[in-house]
Design a protein around this motif. Structure first.
Motif, PDB file in Angstrom:
ATOM      1  N   ILE A 147       0.862  -1.181   0.000  1.00 44.98           N
ATOM      2  CA  ILE A 147       0.000   0.000   0.000  1.00 44.98           C
ATOM      3  C   ILE A 147       0.897   1.230   0.000  1.00 44.98           C
ATOM      4  CG2 ILE A 147      -1.739   1.306   1.275  1.00 44.98           C
ATOM      5  CD1 ILE A 147      -2.777  -1.244   2.424  1.00 44.98           C
ATOM      6  N   VAL A 148       0.702   2.111  -0.989  1.00 44.28           N
ATOM      7  CA  VAL A 148       1.580   3.272  -1.173  1.00 44.28           C
ATOM      8  C   VAL A 148       0.782   4.548  -0.944  1.00 44.28           C
ATOM      9  CG1 VAL A 148       3.162   4.435  -2.744  1.00 44.28           C
ATOM     10  CG2 VAL A 148       2.923   1.946  -2.833  1.00 44.28           C
ATOM     11  N   GLU A 149       1.353   5.465  -0.177  1.00 44.11           N
ATOM     12  CA  GLU A 149       0.637   6.669   0.234  1.00 44.11           C
ATOM     13  C   GLU A 149       0.390   7.653  -0.909  1.00 44.11           C
ATOM     14  OE1 GLU A 149       1.050  10.362   3.444  1.00 44.11           O
ATOM     15  OE2 GLU A 149       2.722   8.974   3.157  1.00 44.11           O
ATOM     16  N   ASN A 150       1.436   7.999  -1.650  1.00 49.54           N
ATOM     17  CA  ASN A 150       1.342   9.071  -2.642  1.00 49.54           C
ATOM     18  C   ASN A 150       1.257   8.514  -4.061  1.00 49.54           C
ATOM     19  OD1 ASN A 150       1.617  11.081  -0.593  1.00 49.54           O
ATOM     20  ND2 ASN A 150       3.824  10.691  -0.567  1.00 49.54           N
ATOM     21  N   TYR A 151       0.495   9.212  -4.912  1.00 49.74           N
ATOM     22  CA  TYR A 151       0.242   8.667  -6.242  1.00 49.74           C
ATOM     23  C   TYR A 151       1.503   8.575  -7.089  1.00 49.74           C
ATOM     24  CZ  TYR A 151      -1.897   7.560 -10.653  1.00 49.74           C
ATOM     25  OH  TYR A 151      -2.223   6.915 -11.823  1.00 49.74           O
ATOM     26  N   CYS A 178     -10.586  10.422  -4.497  1.00 48.54           N
ATOM     27  CA  CYS A 178     -11.021   9.054  -4.786  1.00 48.54           C
ATOM     28  C   CYS A 178     -11.051   8.267  -3.484  1.00 48.54           C
ATOM     29  CB  CYS A 178     -10.106   8.381  -5.810  1.00 48.54           C
ATOM     30  SG  CYS A 178      -8.396   8.179  -5.264  1.00 48.54           S
ATOM     31  N   SER A 179     -11.306   6.997  -3.573  1.00 47.04           N
ATOM     32  CA  SER A 179     -11.438   6.187  -2.367  1.00 47.04           C
ATOM     33  C   SER A 179     -10.131   6.125  -1.587  1.00 47.04           C
ATOM     34  CB  SER A 179     -11.870   4.771  -2.745  1.00 47.04           C
ATOM     35  OG  SER A 179     -13.055   4.796  -3.518  1.00 47.04           O
ATOM     36  N   VAL A 180     -10.221   6.253  -0.280  1.00 45.16           N
ATOM     37  CA  VAL A 180      -9.068   6.066   0.596  1.00 45.16           C
ATOM     38  C   VAL A 180      -9.256   4.751   1.340  1.00 45.16           C
ATOM     39  CG1 VAL A 180      -7.802   6.940   2.598  1.00 45.16           C
ATOM     40  CG2 VAL A 180      -8.691   8.531   0.888  1.00 45.16           C
ATOM     41  N   ILE A 181      -8.276   3.882   1.245  1.00 39.37           N
ATOM     42  CA  ILE A 181      -8.356   2.611   1.958  1.00 39.37           C
ATOM     43  C   ILE A 181      -7.470   2.680   3.185  1.00 39.37           C
ATOM     44  CG2 ILE A 181      -8.915   1.241  -0.070  1.00 39.37           C
ATOM     45  CD1 ILE A 181      -5.987   0.319  -0.114  1.00 39.37           C
ATOM     46  N   SER A 182      -7.893   2.047   4.232  1.00 40.48           N
ATOM     47  CA  SER A 182      -7.076   1.999   5.443  1.00 40.48           C
ATOM     48  C   SER A 182      -6.760   0.543   5.766  1.00 40.48           C
ATOM     49  CB  SER A 182      -7.791   2.692   6.599  1.00 40.48           C
ATOM     50  OG  SER A 182      -9.117   2.201   6.746  1.00 40.48           O
ATOM     51  N   LYS A 183      -7.680  -0.130   6.468  1.00 37.00           N
ATOM     52  CA  LYS A 183      -7.422  -1.519   6.834  1.00 37.00           C
ATOM     53  C   LYS A 183      -8.157  -2.518   5.932  1.00 37.00           C
ATOM     54  CE  LYS A 183      -6.181  -1.205  11.702  1.00 37.00           C
ATOM     55  NZ  LYS A 183      -6.472  -1.683  13.075  1.00 37.00           N
ATOM     56  N   GLU A 184      -8.805  -2.017   4.888  1.00 38.71           N
ATOM     57  CA  GLU A 184      -9.650  -2.898   4.081  1.00 38.71           C
ATOM     58  C   GLU A 184      -8.887  -4.068   3.461  1.00 38.71           C
ATOM     59  OE1 GLU A 184     -11.838   1.084   3.942  1.00 38.71           O
ATOM     60  OE2 GLU A 184      -9.778   0.368   4.044  1.00 38.71           O
ATOM     61  N   SER A 211      -2.559   0.869   8.994  1.00 38.16           N
ATOM     62  CA  SER A 211      -3.034   0.168   7.800  1.00 38.16           C
ATOM     63  C   SER A 211      -3.268  -1.317   8.024  1.00 38.16           C
ATOM     64  CB  SER A 211      -2.020   0.349   6.665  1.00 38.16           C
ATOM     65  OG  SER A 211      -0.825  -0.369   6.942  1.00 38.16           O
ATOM     66  N   GLY A 212      -2.789  -1.840   9.136  1.00 41.18           N
ATOM     67  CA  GLY A 212      -2.908  -3.274   9.378  1.00 41.18           C
ATOM     68  C   GLY A 212      -1.837  -4.092   8.674  1.00 41.18           C
TER      69      GLY A 212
END
Length: 281
Positions: A147-151, A178-184, A211-212
């Motif tokens: 999972i990467v923070e910046n585009y 757009c969608s922000v994912i955290s622990k999904e 982020s898990g």
């Protein structure tokens, strides 16, 4: 008497539902005097204030149930909060109270060598990625997911020097547009080795741990490199979080950042050919 259901929020509805456990219905409870409870106290003389709290007796809780049921037909004791906007609109003017999101989260992904998802393989050119609703992502045929923070860092991850396996799946965390994912990802695919890569600053470290993920990517820095390519504002503007997150990272990195008082962005790491390494969270 006011029509309390006209301005009720999703948070209000959840707070009201929480009143109806057997113990609270029997013995009463204390709640924070805000939102819907402030209105109930002001307009319906429900409860007794005590500082910033509202003391509710079992009689008060029954009165709250009665008012909501009379105004909306919704029974706080027996009715579950509806999932859909159509169902919620039967009771409340604000149909956005439903617990189900109107639009599914859409994520961007690609694999370094190939993109292997939903039992299919895609060969994507550099700069390309796949957008997919998170609910439609049924399987991931990669042993590691990042999972990467910046585009920019997401789109150019092939340039990153890392000790990871050769073909991880790269996932963009998302942003306000757009969608922000955290622990999904962690919750949906618990058997996948999840890696978080965020800016190396107090906020980024905190997000990585939230982020898990199983691992985070940390930069291989010297004092000279951090002094030259780091930014003091990334440290000073977020210093209130440093004491909490500094104990979560490798001790040598914690000592280095504390001494130099700088953080470093993903973009700077890539631009200056700084390698990153896996660190077990």
């Amino acid at each position: 008497m006011s029509r309390i259901i006209d301005n009720i929020t999703s948070s209000d509805l959840n707070r009201l539902k929480q009143l109806f456990s057997p113990a609270k219905v029997k013995d009463g409870t204390n709640v924070v005097l805000s939102g819907v409870f402030e209105i109930f106290h002001r307009d319906f003389s429900v409860g007794i204030t005590s500082g910033e709290k509202l003391q509710l007796t079992s009689r008060d809780i029954r009165q709250i149930r009665k008012v909501i049921k009379e105004q909306s037909g919704f029974d706080l004791l027996t009715d579950p909060i509806p999932n859909s906007r159509t169902d919620i609109a039967q009771f409340f003017p604000n149909e956005k109270l439903s617990s189900r999101p109107v639009k599914d989260k859409v994520i961007k992904v690609y694999g370094i060598l190939s993109t292997n998802i939903n039992n299919k393989t895609y060969d994507l050119e550099e700069g390309m990625n796949i957008e997919i609703a998170l609910s439609h992502l049924k399987s991931i045929e990669h042993s590691q997911v990042v999972i990467v923070e910046n585009y920019e860092a997401f789109s150019k991850f092939r340039l990153v020097k890392t000790d990871m396996e050769p073909n991880p799946l790269i996932v963009y965390r998302g942003d306000k547009d757009c969608s922000v994912i955290s622990k999904e990802i962690a919750l949906t695919f618990p058997d996948i080795e999840l890696v978080a890569w965020f800016d190396t600053d107090p906020k980024g470290i905190s997000l990585a741990f939230a982020s898990g993920a199983d691992y985070m990517l940390v930069p291989d820095l010297s004092k000279e490199v951090l002094k030259q390519h780091g930014r003091s504002d990334l440290f000073s503007n977020q210093y209130q979080n440093w004491e909490r997150v500094s104990v979560l990272i490798p001790s040598n990195l914690e000592l280095l950042m504390s001494n130099v008082e700088k953080g470093i962005t993903q973009e700077s790491i890539m631009a200056n050919d700084i390698s990153v390494s896996l660190y077990k969270i």
